[in-house]
Motif scaffolding. Sequence first.
Motif, short mmCIF file in Angstrom:
data_model
loop_
_atom_site.label_atom_id
_atom_site.label_comp_id
_atom_site.label_asym_id
_atom_site.label_seq_id
_atom_site.Cartn_x
_atom_site.Cartn_y
_atom_site.Cartn_z
N GLN A 7 65.30 -45.03 76.02
CA GLN A 7 65.74 -43.65 76.17
C GLN A 7 67.15 -43.58 76.74
O GLN A 7 67.99 -42.79 76.29
N LEU A 8 67.43 -44.42 77.74
CA LEU A 8 68.76 -44.43 78.34
C LEU A 8 69.81 -44.89 77.35
O LEU A 8 70.91 -44.33 77.27
N ALA A 9 69.48 -45.91 76.56
CA ALA A 9 70.43 -46.42 75.57
C ALA A 9 70.71 -45.37 74.49
O ALA A 9 71.85 -45.21 74.05
N VAL A 10 69.67 -44.65 74.08
CA VAL A 10 69.85 -43.60 73.07
C VAL A 10 70.77 -42.50 73.60
O VAL A 10 71.68 -42.04 72.91
N LYS A 11 70.54 -42.07 74.85
CA LYS A 11 71.38 -41.02 75.43
C LYS A 11 72.82 -41.49 75.62
O LYS A 11 73.77 -40.74 75.35
N ALA A 12 72.98 -42.74 76.06
CA ALA A 12 74.34 -43.26 76.24
C ALA A 12 75.08 -43.36 74.90
O ALA A 12 76.27 -43.02 74.80
N ALA A 13 74.38 -43.80 73.85
CA ALA A 13 74.99 -43.88 72.53
C ALA A 13 75.36 -42.49 72.02
O ALA A 13 76.43 -42.29 71.42
N GLU A 14 74.50 -41.50 72.27
CA GLU A 14 74.79 -40.13 71.83
C GLU A 14 76.04 -39.58 72.51
O GLU A 14 76.90 -38.98 71.87
N ILE A 15 76.14 -39.81 73.83
CA ILE A 15 77.32 -39.33 74.56
C ILE A 15 78.59 -40.03 74.06
O ILE A 15 79.64 -39.40 73.86
N ALA A 16 78.49 -41.35 73.83
CA ALA A 16 79.66 -42.10 73.37
C ALA A 16 80.11 -41.66 71.97
O ALA A 16 81.30 -41.48 71.72
N ILE A 17 79.14 -41.45 71.06
CA ILE A 17 79.48 -41.08 69.69
C ILE A 17 80.14 -39.71 69.63
O ILE A 17 81.21 -39.52 69.04
N PHE A 18 79.50 -38.72 70.27
CA PHE A 18 80.06 -37.37 70.19
C PHE A 18 81.31 -37.23 71.06
O PHE A 18 82.17 -36.40 70.78
N GLY A 19 81.43 -38.04 72.12
CA GLY A 19 82.67 -38.06 72.89
C GLY A 19 83.82 -38.57 72.06
O GLY A 19 84.94 -38.02 72.09
N LEU A 20 83.58 -39.63 71.27
CA LEU A 20 84.62 -40.17 70.38
C LEU A 20 84.99 -39.14 69.31
O LEU A 20 86.17 -38.97 68.98
N CYS A 21 83.97 -38.46 68.76
CA CYS A 21 84.26 -37.42 67.77
C CYS A 21 85.13 -36.31 68.36
O CYS A 21 86.04 -35.81 67.70
N PHE A 22 84.86 -35.94 69.60
CA PHE A 22 85.65 -34.89 70.25
C PHE A 22 87.10 -35.33 70.44
O PHE A 22 88.04 -34.57 70.17
N VAL A 23 87.30 -36.57 70.88
CA VAL A 23 88.66 -37.07 71.07
C VAL A 23 89.41 -37.14 69.74
O VAL A 23 90.59 -36.76 69.65
N LEU A 24 88.73 -37.61 68.68
CA LEU A 24 89.37 -37.66 67.36
C LEU A 24 89.72 -36.27 66.87
O LEU A 24 90.79 -36.05 66.28
#
Length: 440
Positions: free
Chosen positions: A220-237
């Motif tokens: 669960q923690l890995a899934v949440k961390a991956a979700e934050i990282a993916i959408f954070g990268l999308c926001f920066v792009l």
Amino acid sequence: MNWDLSAQPQIVQTVFSYLFSAWDVSKEWLTSPAAWSQFGLLVGAFVLAWLLSKKLRPFLENLLTPPEEARNIFAQGKRFLLTFVPLLLPVLAFLFTAIGEQMTRALFGSGAVIALGKRVFLFLAARALATEIIQDGFLKVLAKYILLPIMALYALGLLDFMTVKLNETTIEMGNISFSVMSLVRGVIAGSILFWLGRWSNDQTGTYIQKQDEMRPAAKQLAVKAAEIAIFGLCFVLLMSIMGIPLDSLAVMGGAIGVGLGFGLQKIASNYISGVILLLEGQATVGDFVELDNGMSGTIVQTTARAMILETFDGRWIVVPNEDFITTRVINYSDQGSSNRYEVPFSVSYKTDINKVPDIIEQAVSKHPEIVNDPFPPDCELRGFGDSGVDFAVEFWVNGIDDGKHKYSSDVAFLIWNALKEHDIEIPYPHRVVEMRQVTD
């Protein structure tokens, strides 16, 4: 045409100027042998593409259609390529038209008409892509409302003109000024990045959930961390595509921090509590828990803000993560740990109570779900009641006594049958009523 439009509004003058230009171009094409030859090449290219696609499409469909039961990578690749067969006709027409354009430019030094036809065929390819090939609902909406209008402007030769106009048109909001083109670019890029982020998040979550060596809490923690990282990268792009400097995000981050400190402190507390729960693994999906306020159920889903419990009657209870940290929580943990239960019963005072423990313990031990670790069934004398001698049998099971399991009910049946088998009377309340005659 020499019409005097000086008294008309500016927009009317602009529209008619474009119409006059289009009329002049049309007259030039209609009276030009080069234009008629290009029209002929367009018709010929389309007819040739139609005949060739009519022959090739059945062959390609038969070649790329795998057996229904095939699920290997080659079968999946064939199914993927099969979806693009509807593009065969417009793509062939585009290629033949491109060859014809080279011929007309070499012979007549111009190819405006056939270039228009080539762009129209490209628009038809985009239309087939949007209507027949794309199956994802979100991508279909993007193709219908973004891709097709852009391709229509390109086919008409107006894309460059519209791009310049959108770049020149600016929107001012206080001290912030940006062009309409940057806004359009941001909407298009944001939509595509959102879809890519969602798709990547789903694929990453599926991969993590398949890792059997990881604990449920770690997953669960890995899934949440991956979700934050993916959408954070999308926001920066997205910020980079729209031309917004990342330094300006510092002001936004400060405003968000103030908001979290005052109005959103409960939400922030629940998010932080969720991370703590995932790290410590105190409550995970599948555990049966009972809260301090009496609510109980099985955890069926964990989110960043709350835990979702499912009760035995099928209802869902949304419990904020903070409640799992700040209040007392009983975790019966239906993930392999044993739980102890007891069933009380009584026997008549006429019974030899020394025989009762062995009889009941042997009967209860026959239940297939009752375990001997950490302790086997234990029958204890609890007291001497008004109507009989009170006993209780304690037993351990790997599960929860409710919902799909009826351990206490099963044990009560075993006790009843064992007592009846040994002619042990189960007492019921007796009352003595004394009748007195009242005399005057």
